[in-house]
Write an enzyme that holds these catalytic residues in place. Structure first.
Site, PDB file in Angstrom:
ATOM      1  N   CYS A   1      -8.614  -6.708   1.894  1.00 11.65           N
ATOM      2  CA  CYS A   1      -8.325  -5.353   2.313  1.00 11.65           C
ATOM      3  C   CYS A   1      -9.501  -4.371   2.338  1.00 11.65           C
ATOM      4  CB  CYS A   1      -7.331  -4.802   1.335  1.00 11.65           C
ATOM      5  SG  CYS A   1      -5.861  -5.823   1.257  1.00 11.65           S
TER       6      CYS A   1
ATOM      7  N   THR B   1       0.650  -1.195   0.182  1.00 14.80           N
ATOM      8  CA  THR B   1       0.162   0.102  -0.064  1.00 14.80           C
ATOM      9  C   THR B   1       0.824   1.348   0.053  1.00 14.80           C
ATOM     10  OG1 THR B   1      -1.686  -1.248   1.149  1.00 14.80           O
ATOM     11  CG2 THR B   1      -1.834   1.326   1.091  1.00 14.80           C
TER      12      THR B   1
ATOM     13  N   ASN C   1      -5.708  -9.754  -7.173  1.00 12.11           N
ATOM     14  CA  ASN C   1      -5.871 -10.540  -5.979  1.00 12.11           C
ATOM     15  C   ASN C   1      -6.964 -11.473  -5.690  1.00 12.11           C
ATOM     16  OD1 ASN C   1      -6.264  -7.655  -5.943  1.00 12.11           O
ATOM     17  ND2 ASN C   1      -7.439  -7.890  -4.186  1.00 12.11           N
TER      18      ASN C   1
HETATM   19  N1  PLP Z   1      -1.916  -5.212  -3.977  1.00 13.86           N
HETATM   20  C1  PLP Z   1      -2.157  -6.370  -3.940  1.00 13.86           C
HETATM   21  C2  PLP Z   1      -2.534  -6.827  -5.473  1.00 13.86           C
HETATM   22  C3  PLP Z   1      -2.796  -7.004  -2.655  1.00 13.86           C
HETATM   23  O1  PLP Z   1      -3.326  -8.072  -2.855  1.00 13.86           O
HETATM   24  C4  PLP Z   1      -2.621  -6.423  -1.355  1.00 13.86           C
HETATM   25  C5  PLP Z   1      -3.073  -6.906   0.029  1.00 13.86           C
HETATM   26  O2  PLP Z   1      -3.891  -7.486  -0.108  1.00 13.86           O
HETATM   27  C6  PLP Z   1      -1.897  -4.966  -1.478  1.00 13.86           C
HETATM   28  C7  PLP Z   1      -1.530  -4.609  -2.626  1.00 13.86           C
HETATM   29  C8  PLP Z   1      -1.742  -3.969  -0.205  1.00 13.86           C
HETATM   30  O3  PLP Z   1      -0.511  -4.974   0.470  1.00 13.86           O
HETATM   31  P1  PLP Z   1      -0.140  -4.496   1.905  1.00 13.86           P
HETATM   32  O4  PLP Z   1      -0.812  -5.362   2.848  1.00 13.86           O
HETATM   33  O5  PLP Z   1       1.416  -5.047   1.879  1.00 13.86           O
HETATM   34  O6  PLP Z   1      -0.198  -3.114   2.260  1.00 13.86           O
END
Ligand code: PLP
Length: 390
Positions: A326, A74, A153
């Site tokens: 998320c 993020t 994701n």
């Molecule tokens: N990008 C993708 C494709 C994700 O699956 C996620 C988390 O689910 C993120 C970004 C965010 O990652 P982080 O938890 O390291 O901030």
């Protein structure tokens, strides 16, 4: 709750014992601040960081000085997209992304719209793929950055990043790719060839939470300014005390994920087995099944089933998700599935099942039985299902 089966590895993974073991000394006797260069505590910490960074660079086939540690994907997404846009916005104010990107990308784009960015959201087809011709036509000399993830994701669908990179290069646009979900699941060989910026997160690959990295190609770093000021760490790009234990843990997690990549063949077989069994349920559809997907991910929709009720019915027995974890607090249907053409009902009635390297066939069989049983129960209480015209 009696040991529910965990099938939500795209949300996060447990921290592996070897990662944890490697980290512990850096919380205890090796606790020095890597910036303290006047005593051995600091030297030992900075040596550990250098060793971890060299190891990560070797495993990812990039250069050590192309790595900037962050708190996770993020943060990397925020710093890259905002950084490149704000530095170049006078000449280039267009950002191109895709409707199915992670919320972190989409929310950053929404914010930058208020700073006069023109955002182009590429649509996807029913399989979740963008049109490469449309991408090529959309890039102009006003394009500041193109942000397209490698693996989705929610569905695991893989965009052709190598070809997307070639298009961006040909048209003179910078490419940022969110590679968070692909690491450890598919071979990333040559992926950095035409990618200018990328992000990774340790907690998706059996590493600790709160550590990630931003890849910044040497030739592309002039397009970014320092993103966190203070202390001058990380070549002045991101200040702040190095998180030594997590950096060490991240390096071990990456090494293991590269070494264990072949285990994904077994995971893919297990996922396909589960898919086949779940397709025996009437009114079931797999999302993204016709194209290349991550080996561990299964996104499935069930007609006439309320996804929230299904998740609740399953929650004591198996851990799965609907949409991305998320933003699981939101009750909107998945933006990814909607962009792939699913109606609200079907998007709401979808599950994301994601397997991990240790998932066993026994666990999968138990999960299949629970899902089948719960769906039957929910449908038997749904008059729309009972009275449907067959
Ligand atoms: N990008 C993708 C494709 C994700 O699956 C996620 C988390 O689910 C993120 C970004 C965010 O990652 P982080 O938890 O390291 O901030």
């Amino acid at each position: 709750m009696k040991n529910p089966i965990y099938l939500d590895y795209n949300a996060t993974t447990p921290c592996s014992t070897s990662v944890l073991d490697a980290m512990i000394p850096y919380f205890k006797e090796l606790y020095g601040n890597a910036s303290s260069q006047h005593h051995s505590f600091g030297w030992l910490a900075s040596e550990a960081i250098e060793k971890a960074t060299n190891s990560i660079a070797q495993d990812l086939r990039i250069k050590p000085n192309e790595i900037i540690y962050t708190s996770g994907s993020t943060e990397s997404i925020n710093t890259i997209i905002k950084g490149v846009y704000r530095k170049n916005k006078i000449k280039k104010n267009q950002i191109i992304t895709v409707k199915t990107e992670h919320k972190a990308v989409l929310d950053v784009c929404t914010l930058l719209e208020k700073e006069d960015a023109e955002i182009t959201y590429l649509k996807v087809d029913k399989n979740g793929l963008i049109s490469l011709e449309e991408l090529e036509k959309t890039i102009t000399n006003k394009t500041s950055i193109v942000s397209i993830m490698l693996a989705n994701n929610e569905t695991g669908v893989l965009q052709d990043i190598n070809y997307i990179g070639e298009i961006c290069k040909k048209k003179g646009a910078l490419l940022f790719s969110d590679i968070t979900q692909a690491l450890g699941k598919i071979n990333l060989k040559d992926i950095f060839f035409n990618v200018d910026f990328a992000c990774f997160s340790a907690h998706k690959i059996f590493g600790p939470k709160g550590i990630g990295l931003t890849y910044i190609k040497t030739e592309s770093k002039a397009h970014l300014d320092s993103f966190i000021q203070g202390g001058g760490q990380q070549r002045n790009l991101r200040g702040g005390t190095y998180n030594t234990p997590s950096i060490v843990g991240f390096s071990i997690a990456i090494k293991k994920s590269v070494q264990n990549i072949h285990f994904n063949n077994r995971i893919a077989k297990l996922r396909d087995y589960m898919q086949e069994k779940l397709l025996e349920i009437e009114g079931t559809k797999i999302n993204g099944v016709e194209v290349d997907r991550l080996p561990n991910t299964l996104n499935i929709s069930f007609d006439y089933v309320d996804g929230e009720k299904l998740l609740f019915a399953l929650s004591q027995k198996i851990a799965v998700s609907n949409g991305s974890a998320c933003n699981s607090s939101s009750v909107h249907p998945s933006h990814v599935l909607k962009a792939m053409g699913l109606n609200n009902n079907l998007a709401f009635s979808s599950l994301r099942i994601s397997l991990g390297i240790t998932t066993s066939k026994t666990e999968i069989n138990i999960a299949i039985a629970h899902i089948k049983e719960s769906i039957e129960l929910l449908r038997n209480n749904n008059s729309l299902w009972i009275n449907r015209s067959i």
